[in-house]
Design a protein around this motif. Sequence first.
Motif, PDB file in Angstrom:
ATOM      1  N   TRP A  27      19.012   4.808  50.400  1.00 49.49           N
ATOM      2  CA  TRP A  27      19.347   4.696  51.812  1.00 49.49           C
ATOM      3  C   TRP A  27      20.696   4.018  51.992  1.00 49.49           C
ATOM      4  O   TRP A  27      21.076   3.137  51.229  1.00 49.49           O
ATOM      5  CB  TRP A  27      18.313   3.849  52.522  1.00 49.49           C
ATOM      6  N   THR A  28      21.402   4.411  53.023  1.00 52.64           N
ATOM      7  CA  THR A  28      22.655   3.748  53.391  1.00 52.64           C
ATOM      8  C   THR A  28      22.331   2.462  54.147  1.00 52.64           C
ATOM      9  O   THR A  28      21.200   2.240  54.589  1.00 52.64           O
ATOM     10  CB  THR A  28      23.505   4.648  54.300  1.00 52.64           C
ATOM     11  N   SER A  29      23.329   1.637  54.344  1.00 54.90           N
ATOM     12  CA  SER A  29      23.153   0.409  55.126  1.00 54.90           C
ATOM     13  C   SER A  29      22.699   0.732  56.545  1.00 54.90           C
ATOM     14  O   SER A  29      21.837   0.045  57.099  1.00 54.90           O
ATOM     15  CB  SER A  29      24.453  -0.390  55.177  1.00 54.90           C
ATOM     16  N   VAL A  32      18.964   1.590  56.525  1.00 54.55           N
ATOM     17  CA  VAL A  32      18.125   0.403  56.323  1.00 54.55           C
ATOM     18  C   VAL A  32      18.135  -0.453  57.584  1.00 54.55           C
ATOM     19  O   VAL A  32      17.084  -0.929  58.028  1.00 54.55           O
ATOM     20  CB  VAL A  32      18.579  -0.408  55.089  1.00 54.55           C
ATOM     21  N   ALA A  33      19.304  -0.647  58.168  1.00 50.99           N
ATOM     22  CA  ALA A  33      19.403  -1.450  59.389  1.00 50.99           C
ATOM     23  C   ALA A  33      18.557  -0.827  60.501  1.00 50.99           C
ATOM     24  O   ALA A  33      17.829  -1.539  61.207  1.00 50.99           O
ATOM     25  CB  ALA A  33      20.865  -1.572  59.823  1.00 50.99           C
ATOM     26  N   VAL A  38      17.599  -4.050  62.834  1.00 51.48           N
ATOM     27  CA  VAL A  38      18.648  -5.065  62.867  1.00 51.48           C
ATOM     28  C   VAL A  38      19.983  -4.336  62.913  1.00 51.48           C
ATOM     29  O   VAL A  38      20.047  -3.125  62.697  1.00 51.48           O
ATOM     30  CB  VAL A  38      18.594  -6.013  61.635  1.00 51.48           C
ATOM     31  N   THR A  39      21.040  -5.062  63.176  1.00 48.14           N
ATOM     32  CA  THR A  39      22.361  -4.437  63.186  1.00 48.14           C
ATOM     33  C   THR A  39      22.884  -4.305  61.753  1.00 48.14           C
ATOM     34  O   THR A  39      22.482  -5.081  60.870  1.00 48.14           O
ATOM     35  CB  THR A  39      23.366  -5.266  64.005  1.00 48.14           C
ATOM     36  N   PRO A  40      23.771  -3.347  61.512  1.00 46.63           N
ATOM     37  CA  PRO A  40      24.375  -3.248  60.188  1.00 46.63           C
ATOM     38  C   PRO A  40      25.087  -4.533  59.770  1.00 46.63           C
ATOM     39  O   PRO A  40      25.108  -4.886  58.599  1.00 46.63           O
ATOM     40  CB  PRO A  40      25.357  -2.080  60.320  1.00 46.63           C
ATOM     41  N   SER A  41      25.662  -5.266  60.737  1.00 45.34           N
ATOM     42  CA  SER A  41      26.343  -6.521  60.392  1.00 45.34           C
ATOM     43  C   SER A  41      25.347  -7.585  59.918  1.00 45.34           C
ATOM     44  O   SER A  41      25.672  -8.399  59.049  1.00 45.34           O
ATOM     45  CB  SER A  41      27.179  -7.042  61.562  1.00 45.34           C
ATOM     46  N   ARG A  64      23.818   0.905  48.556  1.00 43.56           N
ATOM     47  CA  ARG A  64      22.653   1.768  48.764  1.00 43.56           C
ATOM     48  C   ARG A  64      21.391   0.996  48.429  1.00 43.56           C
ATOM     49  O   ARG A  64      21.412   0.057  47.625  1.00 43.56           O
ATOM     50  CB  ARG A  64      22.726   3.021  47.888  1.00 43.56           C
ATOM     51  N   TYR A  65      20.286   1.417  49.043  1.00 41.15           N
ATOM     52  CA  TYR A  65      19.010   0.728  48.889  1.00 41.15           C
ATOM     53  C   TYR A  65      17.916   1.720  48.552  1.00 41.15           C
ATOM     54  O   TYR A  65      17.868   2.809  49.128  1.00 41.15           O
ATOM     55  CB  TYR A  65      18.632   0.042  50.206  1.00 41.15           C
TER      56      TYR A  65
END
Length: 79
Positions: A27-29, A32-33, A38-41, A64-65
């Motif tokens: 998964w991309t950030s 996942v966010a 939650v926010t990507p930040s 990546r996750y």
Amino acid sequence: MSKISRRDHLAVAGSANDPNDVLPILWTSREVAEALKVTPSTLCRWRATGKGPRVYWLSPDSPRYRRSDVLAWLEEVAA
């Protein structure tokens, strides 16, 4: 021939029937966010402080996750 979606497992060279020839879904950030609401930040801050899920770096700009790592991390931080 059907198109393989991004969420499907991708077979590497070799037999598509051999489980050892299958890569995990990464998964991309942003994905996942979104999943964690939650926010990507926030995810980036967790990464920087070592508090978030295990991360794999495809390049310096491509974290990546694995789904299993995100779920395991959620279990660890559950109250």
